[in-house]
Design a protein around this motif. Structure first.
Motif, short mmCIF file in Angstrom:
data_model
loop_
_atom_site.label_atom_id
_atom_site.label_comp_id
_atom_site.label_asym_id
_atom_site.label_seq_id
_atom_site.Cartn_x
_atom_site.Cartn_y
_atom_site.Cartn_z
N ASP A 321 0.85 -1.19 0.00
CA ASP A 321 0.00 0.00 0.00
C ASP A 321 0.89 1.24 0.00
O ASP A 321 1.98 1.23 0.59
N CYS A 322 0.42 2.31 -0.65
CA CYS A 322 1.12 3.58 -0.62
C CYS A 322 0.09 4.70 -0.60
O CYS A 322 -0.85 4.69 -1.40
N GLU A 323 0.26 5.65 0.30
CA GLU A 323 -0.64 6.79 0.39
C GLU A 323 0.18 8.07 0.41
O GLU A 323 1.22 8.14 1.07
N ILE A 324 -0.30 9.09 -0.30
CA ILE A 324 0.35 10.39 -0.33
C ILE A 324 -0.48 11.39 0.47
O ILE A 324 -1.69 11.56 0.21
N LEU A 325 0.12 12.02 1.45
CA LEU A 325 -0.51 13.08 2.23
C LEU A 325 0.07 14.41 1.75
O LEU A 325 1.24 14.70 1.99
N ARG A 326 -0.73 15.22 1.07
CA ARG A 326 -0.19 16.40 0.40
C ARG A 326 -0.04 17.60 1.33
O ARG A 326 1.07 18.05 1.56
N LEU A 327 -1.13 18.10 1.87
CA LEU A 327 -1.05 19.34 2.65
C LEU A 327 -1.17 19.12 4.16
O LEU A 327 -1.23 20.08 4.92
N HIS A 328 -1.17 17.88 4.59
CA HIS A 328 -1.31 17.61 6.03
C HIS A 328 -0.14 18.21 6.83
O HIS A 328 -0.34 18.74 7.92
N TYR A 329 1.07 18.10 6.29
CA TYR A 329 2.20 18.63 7.05
C TYR A 329 2.21 20.16 7.03
O TYR A 329 2.62 20.81 7.99
N GLY A 374 6.59 21.52 -3.61
CA GLY A 374 6.42 20.12 -4.01
C GLY A 374 6.73 19.07 -2.96
O GLY A 374 6.82 17.89 -3.30
N HIS A 375 6.85 19.45 -1.70
CA HIS A 375 7.06 18.43 -0.67
C HIS A 375 5.71 17.84 -0.24
O HIS A 375 4.67 18.49 -0.33
N MET A 376 5.75 16.63 0.22
CA MET A 376 4.56 15.92 0.69
C MET A 376 5.01 14.85 1.66
O MET A 376 6.20 14.72 1.96
N ASN A 377 4.07 14.09 2.18
CA ASN A 377 4.39 12.92 2.99
C ASN A 377 3.88 11.66 2.29
O ASN A 377 2.87 11.71 1.60
N PHE A 378 4.61 10.58 2.47
CA PHE A 378 4.11 9.31 1.96
C PHE A 378 4.15 8.28 3.07
O PHE A 378 4.96 8.35 4.00
#
Length: 405
Positions: A321-329, A374-378
């Motif tokens: 599984d892979c999930e991208i959290l864009r603006l949470h951080y 362009g940073h995000m969390n995965f």
């Protein structure tokens, strides 16, 4: 050097407006071709002009720290917003050359053998623990929170983050042995033991965090279910049912990725599950800003997914599984910035004015890296076995919803 910097800024500002007050008192306005934010700054000496022209990635932060560069008619955040937005467009030849050199050298910059890793961790995480109390939530979660609605308080969002991650660990029976790599002040490990019946081993390289985590386990009466150790992940010698790592992968370094995932596989039972939560970037491999590398996270790097998957593919692990959290951080750090600003005088008392300037620059730039750069969390879930987790993600939602009740 003023003439050179003037020419650089004329090419650099492609969006918005930048007002610059020079050391002699004269002013210049740089107007971009595209609409964008407006901000101003003053350069107080010729050294600031020279360093900005030659190495802006390092010089701007240092100039703010020592007072030779300051925002004018705006906040630091607004000034950084304009500059970081424009930095995403090509046109600044000196910085392009510097970035190219950093990329060529990044294997060495991110070379993190065990001793160097301990030094890097101590640089940031062994700061006075009272500093982190000024802006973190009550559980001291120093990583991206999870906003299910966007209206949560910081404490609610950090609690939701832990349960969101727990749902991906498939903690479907009590007594599972869990390894927490880079356990911080112990919040995740304590939650997994207290709320899910896991038996958790947390490892860290921070003396300060280790001391706090052990005390928290004692205070909560969880010493029989949680233990914390000073241990590098490369020295692991046993297997676990589950492995979790939150906000630690950024400190591994590109040349160590293969080893990291090889050790994850070696340290999991055959049907085990691992969850790695990290900052990443959406625009391909890059480098760490030199100011961040020098003052905040030496040896650190936020990877592109292409770099991560290149290593997982060779490890023999399934990415289940892979999930991208864009603006949470970005939302998380916005709250941290607010809290730090409200407690800024206490930070000065703990350290000094220059340190407080350094930390507010770090928090402002960190938030904006997620908003405009362009940073995000995965979060990637991994297992040695193809059948280790159910066919669909329904079990995650069920576990997460049950935890929220």
């Amino acid at each position: 050097m003023k003439r050179l910097l003037d020419q650089i800024l004329r090419h650099f500002i492609s969006s918005g407006r930048l007002h610059v007050t020079w050391p002699e008192g004269d002013k210049t306005v740089y107007i971009g071709r595209n609409t964008g934010p407006e901000a101003g700054m003053v350069l107080r000496d010729s050294a600031a002009e020279r360093s900005l022209a030659l190495n802006p990635g390092l010089a701007f932060g240092e100039g703010y720290m020592n007072g030779s560069i300051a925002p004018v008619g705006c906040t630091l955040y607004q000034l950084l917003d304009l500059l970081m937005l424009n930095a995403m467009s090509p046109g600044h030849l000196p910085e392009q050359i510097a970035a190219g050199f950093r990329f060529a050298c990044r294997s060495w910059i991110q070379f993190n053998p065990i001793q160097r890793s301990r030094q890097n961790v101590a640089h940031h995480y062994d700061l006075d623990s009272r500093l982190y109390e000024l802006f973190l939530d009550k559980d001291r979660q120093y990583s991206c929170a999870y906003f299910r609605t966007g209206q949560e308080t910081l404490d609610e969002a950090q609690s939701a983050k832990k349960h969101h991650i727990a749902s991906k660990l498939l903690l479907n029976r009590p007594g599972l042995e869990v390894l927490d790599i880079g356990c911080g002040w112990g919040g995740m490990a304590l939650t997994l033991a207290r709320d899910y019946g896991a038996i958790v081993t947390g490892i860290t390289l921070s003396e300060e965090q280790l001391s706090v985590a052990r005390q928290r386990a004692r205070d909560e009466g969880l010493e029989g279910r949680v233990r914390f150790e000073m241990l590098d992940y490369r020295n692991l010698q046993r297997r676990f049912d589950r492995i979790v790592s939150v906000g630690m992968f950024e400190h591994v370094g590109v040349r160590h990725y293969q080893q990291f995932f090889d050790i994850i596989k070696k340290s999991l039972v055959q049907d085990g599950v691992a969850l790695v939560h990290s900052i990443g970037r959406m625009d391909g491999p890059g480098t760490t800003n030199p100011w961040i590398n020098k003052y905040i996270f030496p040896g650190g790097y936020s990877p592109a997914l292409s770099e991560v998957f290149a290593a997982t593919e060779k490890s023999g692990l399934w990415v289940t599984d892979c999930e991208i959290l864009r603006l949470h951080y970005a939302k998380t750090i916005a709250i941290w910035r607010e809290r730090f600003a409200a407690n800024r005088a206490k930070a000065v008392a703990l350290y000094d004015e220059r340190f407080a300037r350094m930390f507010e620059f770090y928090l402002d730039a960190a938030e904006l890296s997620f908003r405009v750069q362009g940073h995000m969390n995965f979060q990637i879930q991994l297992s040695p076995a193809i059948e280790a987790v159910p066919l669909t993600r329904d079990y995650m939602a069920e576990a997460e919803n049950a935890a929220a009740l």
